[in-house]
Enzyme design. Sequence first.
Site, PDB file in Angstrom:
ATOM      1  N   CYS A 128       1.058   9.025  -4.256  1.00  0.00           N
ATOM      2  CA  CYS A 128       1.256  10.200  -5.120  1.00  0.00           C
ATOM      3  C   CYS A 128       0.026  11.103  -5.046  1.00  0.00           C
ATOM      4  O   CYS A 128      -1.076  10.647  -4.756  1.00  0.00           O
ATOM      5  CB  CYS A 128       1.516   9.844  -6.567  1.00  0.00           C
ATOM      6  N   ARG A 180      -0.267  11.130   1.041  1.00  0.00           N
ATOM      7  CA  ARG A 180      -0.314  10.127  -0.027  1.00  0.00           C
ATOM      8  C   ARG A 180       1.070   9.738  -0.531  1.00  0.00           C
ATOM      9  O   ARG A 180       1.204   8.818  -1.334  1.00  0.00           O
ATOM     10  CB  ARG A 180      -1.154  10.651  -1.192  1.00  0.00           C
ATOM     11  N   GLY A 198      -0.087   6.550 -10.786  1.00  0.00           N
ATOM     12  CA  GLY A 198      -0.442   5.261 -11.388  1.00  0.00           C
ATOM     13  C   GLY A 198       0.780   4.583 -11.966  1.00  0.00           C
ATOM     14  O   GLY A 198       1.920   5.007 -11.738  1.00  0.00           O
ATOM     15  N   GLU A 234      -4.504  -5.963  14.510  1.00  0.00           N
ATOM     16  CA  GLU A 234      -4.538  -4.533  14.232  1.00  0.00           C
ATOM     17  C   GLU A 234      -3.606  -3.763  15.172  1.00  0.00           C
ATOM     18  O   GLU A 234      -2.888  -2.860  14.749  1.00  0.00           O
ATOM     19  CB  GLU A 234      -5.985  -4.014  14.318  1.00  0.00           C
ATOM     20  N   HIS A 251       2.263 -23.707  19.645  1.00  0.00           N
ATOM     21  CA  HIS A 251       2.573 -24.526  18.463  1.00  0.00           C
ATOM     22  C   HIS A 251       3.767 -23.981  17.690  1.00  0.00           C
ATOM     23  O   HIS A 251       3.928 -24.279  16.509  1.00  0.00           O
ATOM     24  CB  HIS A 251       1.344 -24.615  17.551  1.00  0.00           C
TER      25      HIS A 251
END
Length: 615
Positions: A2, A27, A104, A487, A510
């Site tokens: 936000c 964002r 938030g 990464e 494995h």
Amino acid sequence: MCGIVGYAGKRDVVSVLFKGLTNLEYRGYDSAGMALRDDGEIKIYKTLGKLINLKNELELKKNEIHHPTSGIGHIRWATHGSPSLVNAHPHTCNCGKLAIVHNGIIENYKELREELIKKGCTFKSQTDTETIAHLVANEYSITKNLEEAVRNSVKKLQGAYAVCVMHKDVPDVIIGARKHAPMLVAIGEDENFIASDTPAIIEYTKKAIYLDDNEIAVVTKNSVKITDTEGNEIKKNIEILPFEPAALSKQGYKHFMLKEIHEQPDVIRNVLNGKLFDIDAPVILNEVKIDADTLKKLNKIKIIACGTSLHAALAGKYLIEDFAGISVEVEASSEYIYRKTTTDASTLVIGVSQSGETADTITAIKQAKSKNSHVLIITNRPDSNMARLADSLIPVNAGIEVSVAATKSYTAQLISFYLLAIHFAEIKNTLDSEFLKHLKHELIQIPSKIETILSDLKPIKECAKKFSSYKNFIYISRGINLATAYEGALKLKEISYINATGYPAGELKHGPIAMLDETMPVLAILIPGGITYEKILSNCEEAKARNAKLIALTSSDDTNIDSIFDIVLRIPKVPEILSPAMTCVPLQLLAYFIAEYLGKDVDQPRNLAKSVTVE
Ligand code: F6R
């Protein structure tokens, strides 16, 4: 996660808010909205999806927008309530006179909502934010003072918030308040701004006041007043922001991600600048306040981080253990918080974060501080909440990173770990002086070697084209490049949505080897002359025996592997221990070009947001 921008001033309010939201769009991009004070009214406009939809909506409605004098805007990354128009911000109250935007999460919103419904409030959305709108409106109906109403309301909120409020009856006043979510007030001439992050305002002014938790800002075009929640005025410093507006332009590149990948040589030079300039001189880390005595008393180092920063931490562990002989544990911040006994006063806790705002890492850091650990923060945002919690700091100076997928901040974090590990080794005298000189010499060469990689993208583009139709990948390595495997796989996953897993090469046999066939390419990172090379090569042979397609990422001096691998990508010759600062670059580019071939939204991948301010 936000973004908020508020503006009161002389410029065209819609353009300022729109520009601010554009610079914050990384964002979140589930919905966008604005509330404008115009013709004595509060006019609200919202749209679903990306900001371009809001632009179109405002264009469509331009005849009804006359001369707005102030306004607030928001771009949303949905947490409470789905991405829908009704859940988009700004939210309002029953009478529609108040508008509010919020970043938030309000933890007690359900209880508050029930109380407010009993008082006659009608809720339209599923958001926690709408609760704040009704709460403030309710308080305002009692106090008739917006500032007091906001103060009384925030005292009732539990959780995290950065909120901006405006009210029809209080012309051109914007009130901002924050707790556990970033907010700043930017100061101009005959204009002032409120924003959740610097990119929103950097094109207009470099002067800003950072709000701390439980502070409230009352902003008009000519005045800024900061108070605590009791209404006591607080004198705050005006800071000069370190960023340049140029960081927010693509400068001819198709995407921010590509531009930021190309910035890496200069970013690394920037990180080294002033810290390592002479191979005979010690590394200087001015803001690291850990002396020989403290280092001697340490029984371990704990590194906490998330996502890409967690991968830098994994390489950091390897380096600190290898150079300075100190035991290091790495843990995801979101898991660290459940571990009761791992940290005490003799643990150095290192938090790594590009944004410095990641909620999981902030919570973990606060927990570590409560156990009296020395906290060192490695961040790209020395102005962030996390940096403010630091006892020691390494600012990584990568500049604003706009692409949601982290690239240049990762290399900057890696280089910071090289410097820190060398710094500790120099304090503890754990490395042979000739090796140390060689290491520093090679470190200084890395930017120009990355320039060599960037000067010929053809092999990476061809590899991307050949492999863009595969649905699953495994990236393998051993030792320090295991972090690179993780990464590289993360980069591919997040921007192309292809399933890619980073795996220790030795672990393949494995279990995961069962998945291998001609549909599952294996990308191996192996550096000749290193301690892991031969074993990784054997693991690749095992994969080849299961018909997997093989891609090698190796260095230019590796001459006898072409017969084993389907494609070989090369970086300039480099010692294995330093190679992660270079091996990450072709993998960033591979992910980029695959996503490009697939037509994905590279800079703003679905479901993601740049700084994750919720736990
Ligand atoms: C990946 C990415 C995320 C972040 C993670 C932590 O490209 O960007 O995985 O690395 O959300 O963010 P910071 O580093 O800001 O704490």
